[in-house]
Design a protein around this motif. Structure first.
Motif, PDB file in Angstrom:
ATOM      1  N   THR A   1       0.843  -1.183   0.000  1.00  0.00           N
ATOM      2  CA  THR A   1       0.000   0.000   0.000  1.00  0.00           C
ATOM      3  C   THR A   1       0.881   1.237   0.000  1.00  0.00           C
ATOM      4  OG1 THR A   1      -1.632  -1.208   1.290  1.00  0.00           O
ATOM      5  CG2 THR A   1      -1.893   1.182   1.181  1.00  0.00           C
ATOM      6  N   VAL A   2       0.699   2.094  -1.015  1.00  0.00           N
ATOM      7  CA  VAL A   2       1.492   3.313  -1.153  1.00  0.00           C
ATOM      8  C   VAL A   2       0.545   4.495  -1.109  1.00  0.00           C
ATOM      9  CG1 VAL A   2       3.134   4.560  -2.585  1.00  0.00           C
ATOM     10  CG2 VAL A   2       3.148   2.078  -2.587  1.00  0.00           C
ATOM     11  N   THR A   3       0.841   5.467  -0.232  1.00  0.00           N
ATOM     12  CA  THR A   3       0.022   6.666  -0.106  1.00  0.00           C
ATOM     13  C   THR A   3       0.892   7.870  -0.400  1.00  0.00           C
ATOM     14  OG1 THR A   3      -1.220   5.572   1.642  1.00  0.00           O
ATOM     15  CG2 THR A   3      -1.527   7.933   1.431  1.00  0.00           C
ATOM     16  N   GLY A   4       0.363   8.791  -1.225  1.00  0.00           N
ATOM     17  CA  GLY A   4       1.110  10.009  -1.529  1.00  0.00           C
ATOM     18  C   GLY A   4       0.694  10.605  -2.862  1.00  0.00           C
ATOM     19  N   ASP A   5       1.473  11.592  -3.302  1.00  0.00           N
ATOM     20  CA  ASP A   5       1.195  12.293  -4.550  1.00  0.00           C
ATOM     21  C   ASP A   5       1.787  11.592  -5.767  1.00  0.00           C
ATOM     22  OD1 ASP A   5      -0.159  14.317  -3.255  1.00  0.00           O
ATOM     23  OD2 ASP A   5       1.644  15.506  -2.919  1.00  0.00           O
ATOM     24  N   ALA A   6       2.475  10.495  -5.581  1.00  0.00           N
ATOM     25  CA  ALA A   6       3.125   9.799  -6.691  1.00  0.00           C
ATOM     26  C   ALA A   6       2.076   9.238  -7.650  1.00  0.00           C
ATOM     27  CB  ALA A   6       4.013   8.678  -6.169  1.00  0.00           C
ATOM     28  N   ASP A   7       2.447   9.195  -8.928  1.00  0.00           N
ATOM     29  CA  ASP A   7       1.556   8.668  -9.957  1.00  0.00           C
ATOM     30  C   ASP A   7       1.415   7.154  -9.787  1.00  0.00           C
ATOM     31  OD1 ASP A   7       0.018   8.443 -12.226  1.00  0.00           O
ATOM     32  OD2 ASP A   7       1.718   8.443 -13.601  1.00  0.00           O
ATOM     33  N   PRO A   8       0.194   6.630  -9.721  1.00  0.00           N
ATOM     34  CA  PRO A   8       0.002   5.179  -9.550  1.00  0.00           C
ATOM     35  C   PRO A   8       0.645   4.359 -10.660  1.00  0.00           C
ATOM     36  CG  PRO A   8      -2.058   6.317  -9.161  1.00  0.00           C
ATOM     37  CD  PRO A   8      -1.094   7.330  -9.658  1.00  0.00           C
ATOM     38  N   TYR A   9       0.676   4.895 -11.875  1.00  0.00           N
ATOM     39  CA  TYR A   9       1.302   4.190 -12.994  1.00  0.00           C
ATOM     40  C   TYR A   9       2.791   3.981 -12.720  1.00  0.00           C
ATOM     41  CZ  TYR A   9       2.722   3.058 -17.743  1.00  0.00           C
ATOM     42  OH  TYR A   9       3.251   2.440 -18.842  1.00  0.00           O
ATOM     43  N   ASP A  10       3.462   5.026 -12.196  1.00  0.00           N
ATOM     44  CA  ASP A  10       4.886   4.908 -11.867  1.00  0.00           C
ATOM     45  C   ASP A  10       5.113   3.899 -10.741  1.00  0.00           C
ATOM     46  OD1 ASP A  10       5.596   6.764 -13.788  1.00  0.00           O
ATOM     47  OD2 ASP A  10       5.531   8.455 -12.380  1.00  0.00           O
ATOM     48  N   ILE A  11       4.200   3.885  -9.770  1.00  0.00           N
ATOM     49  CA  ILE A  11       4.314   2.933  -8.659  1.00  0.00           C
ATOM     50  C   ILE A  11       4.211   1.500  -9.182  1.00  0.00           C
ATOM     51  CG2 ILE A  11       3.216   2.114  -6.534  1.00  0.00           C
ATOM     52  CD1 ILE A  11       2.304   5.045  -6.095  1.00  0.00           C
ATOM     53  N   ILE A  12       3.265   1.270 -10.090  1.00  0.00           N
ATOM     54  CA  ILE A  12       3.084  -0.065 -10.660  1.00  0.00           C
ATOM     55  C   ILE A  12       4.306  -0.475 -11.467  1.00  0.00           C
ATOM     56  CG2 ILE A  12       1.688  -1.424 -12.265  1.00  0.00           C
ATOM     57  CD1 ILE A  12      -0.686   0.454 -11.398  1.00  0.00           C
ATOM     58  N   LEU A  13       4.829   0.449 -12.275  1.00  0.00           N
ATOM     59  CA  LEU A  13       6.016   0.128 -13.078  1.00  0.00           C
ATOM     60  C   LEU A  13       7.212  -0.213 -12.200  1.00  0.00           C
ATOM     61  CD1 LEU A  13       6.025   2.681 -16.025  1.00  0.00           C
ATOM     62  CD2 LEU A  13       5.544   0.250 -16.093  1.00  0.00           C
ATOM     63  N   ARG A  14       7.449   0.585 -11.168  1.00  0.00           N
ATOM     64  CA  ARG A  14       8.588   0.340 -10.287  1.00  0.00           C
ATOM     65  C   ARG A  14       8.469  -0.985  -9.560  1.00  0.00           C
ATOM     66  NH1 ARG A  14      12.268   4.532  -8.794  1.00  0.00           N
ATOM     67  NH2 ARG A  14      12.400   5.760 -10.694  1.00  0.00           N
ATOM     68  N   SER A  15       7.242  -1.293  -9.110  1.00  0.00           N
ATOM     69  CA  SER A  15       7.070  -2.545  -8.371  1.00  0.00           C
ATOM     70  C   SER A  15       7.205  -3.751  -9.294  1.00  0.00           C
ATOM     71  CB  SER A  15       5.733  -2.550  -7.640  1.00  0.00           C
ATOM     72  OG  SER A  15       4.679  -2.392  -8.560  1.00  0.00           O
ATOM     73  N   ARG A  16       6.829  -3.623 -10.562  1.00  0.00           N
ATOM     74  CA  ARG A  16       6.986  -4.736 -11.504  1.00  0.00           C
ATOM     75  C   ARG A  16       8.438  -4.940 -11.899  1.00  0.00           C
ATOM     76  NH1 ARG A  16       1.576  -4.331 -15.277  1.00  0.00           N
ATOM     77  NH2 ARG A  16       0.220  -5.233 -13.696  1.00  0.00           N
ATOM     78  N   LYS A  17       9.249  -3.899 -11.788  1.00  0.00           N
ATOM     79  CA  LYS A  17      10.673  -4.023 -12.115  1.00  0.00           C
ATOM     80  C   LYS A  17      11.435  -4.867 -11.098  1.00  0.00           C
ATOM     81  CE  LYS A  17      11.404   0.023 -14.971  1.00  0.00           C
ATOM     82  NZ  LYS A  17      12.132   1.278 -15.143  1.00  0.00           N
ATOM     83  N   THR A  18      10.797  -5.174  -9.970  1.00  0.00           N
ATOM     84  CA  THR A  18      11.439  -6.036  -8.979  1.00  0.00           C
ATOM     85  C   THR A  18      11.474  -7.487  -9.437  1.00  0.00           C
ATOM     86  OG1 THR A  18       9.373  -6.394  -7.802  1.00  0.00           O
ATOM     87  CG2 THR A  18      10.754  -4.567  -7.053  1.00  0.00           C
ATOM     88  N   GLY A  19      10.715  -7.811 -10.490  1.00  0.00           N
ATOM     89  CA  GLY A  19      10.704  -9.170 -11.004  1.00  0.00           C
ATOM     90  C   GLY A  19       9.554 -10.004 -10.480  1.00  0.00           C
ATOM     91  N   LYS A  20       8.692  -9.418  -9.694  1.00  0.00           N
ATOM     92  CA  LYS A  20       7.542 -10.134  -9.138  1.00  0.00           C
ATOM     93  C   LYS A  20       6.279  -9.735  -9.899  1.00  0.00           C
ATOM     94  CE  LYS A  20       9.647 -12.012  -5.617  1.00  0.00           C
ATOM     95  NZ  LYS A  20       9.683 -13.418  -5.362  1.00  0.00           N
ATOM     96  N   HIS A  21       5.316 -10.653  -9.944  1.00  0.00           N
ATOM     97  CA  HIS A  21       4.025 -10.371 -10.570  1.00  0.00           C
ATOM     98  C   HIS A  21       3.216  -9.499  -9.627  1.00  0.00           C
ATOM     99  CE1 HIS A  21       0.514 -10.910 -13.045  1.00  0.00           C
ATOM    100  NE2 HIS A  21      -0.172 -11.260 -11.967  1.00  0.00           N
ATOM    101  N   VAL A  22       2.675  -8.391 -10.138  1.00  0.00           N
ATOM    102  CA  VAL A  22       1.941  -7.435  -9.322  1.00  0.00           C
ATOM    103  C   VAL A  22       0.566  -7.201  -9.944  1.00  0.00           C
ATOM    104  CG1 VAL A  22       1.921  -5.085  -8.431  1.00  0.00           C
ATOM    105  CG2 VAL A  22       4.065  -6.302  -8.615  1.00  0.00           C
ATOM    106  N   GLU A  23      -0.476  -7.244  -9.112  1.00  0.00           N
ATOM    107  CA  GLU A  23      -1.835  -6.954  -9.554  1.00  0.00           C
ATOM    108  C   GLU A  23      -2.338  -5.722  -8.811  1.00  0.00           C
ATOM    109  OE1 GLU A  23      -4.325 -10.303  -8.800  1.00  0.00           O
ATOM    110  OE2 GLU A  23      -3.057 -11.667  -9.964  1.00  0.00           O
ATOM    111  N   VAL A  24      -3.105  -4.889  -9.505  1.00  0.00           N
ATOM    112  CA  VAL A  24      -3.673  -3.692  -8.895  1.00  0.00           C
ATOM    113  C   VAL A  24      -4.965  -4.081  -8.180  1.00  0.00           C
ATOM    114  CG1 VAL A  24      -4.597  -1.398  -9.316  1.00  0.00           C
ATOM    115  CG2 VAL A  24      -2.697  -2.243 -10.693  1.00  0.00           C
TER     116      VAL A  24
END
Length: 139
Positions: free
Chosen positions: A43-66
């Motif tokens: 769970t991420v809270t803040g002014d950051a763009d959700p698209y950027d959060i999803i991209l960064r978390s997927r770059k870890t190599g794990k499957h991520v679902e919104v």
């Protein structure tokens, strides 16, 4: 505008949790990051763009679902006690029953989890083929 982004991911160990925290915390506009290993949510809270959060978390190599993207929950009003607790005097309260002691979680070994084990590939022979097949020639 402050938003709360909830992602579901496979967070099976401390190493995986650390990867997610490191990837998302470097984004600009992130206020809080909460990782729940039991539920497998980030769970991420803040002014950051959700698209950027999803991209960064997927770059870890794990499957991520919104799970959800939306406004953060309203803050709770602190300082108020439940009315039931205020009405009961100290004498009427029953002594608390002792609960069985909970065992601490077992020590985590990252090499015991199949998701975290390194993948070893067999080395390929260099120069010539292992099979005596004439169609297999390296030029």
């Amino acid at each position: 505008m402050v938003q709360r982004t909830v992602l579901k991911a496979d967070i099976s160990c401390q190493k995986c949790k650390k990867k997610f925290l490191k990837a998302v915390s470097s984004l600009e506009g992130v206020d809080t990051i909460e990782v729940d290993q039991g539920k497998g949510t980030l769970t991420v809270t803040g002014d950051a763009d959700p698209y950027d959060i999803i991209l960064r978390s997927r770059k870890t190599g794990k499957h991520v679902e919104v799970v959800s993207i939306g406004p953060p929950p309203a803050p709770l009003k602190g300082g108020k006690k439940k009315p039931e607790e205020e009405k009961k005097p100290e004498e009427e309260k029953k002594p608390e029953e002792k609960k069985p002691e909970e065992k601490p979680p077992p020590v985590h070994d990252p090499y015991a989890w199949p998701q975290c084990q390194p993948v070893f590939l067999m080395p390929m022979p260099v120069g010539r083929c292992v099979d005596p097949d004439p169609s297999c020639s390296i030029m």
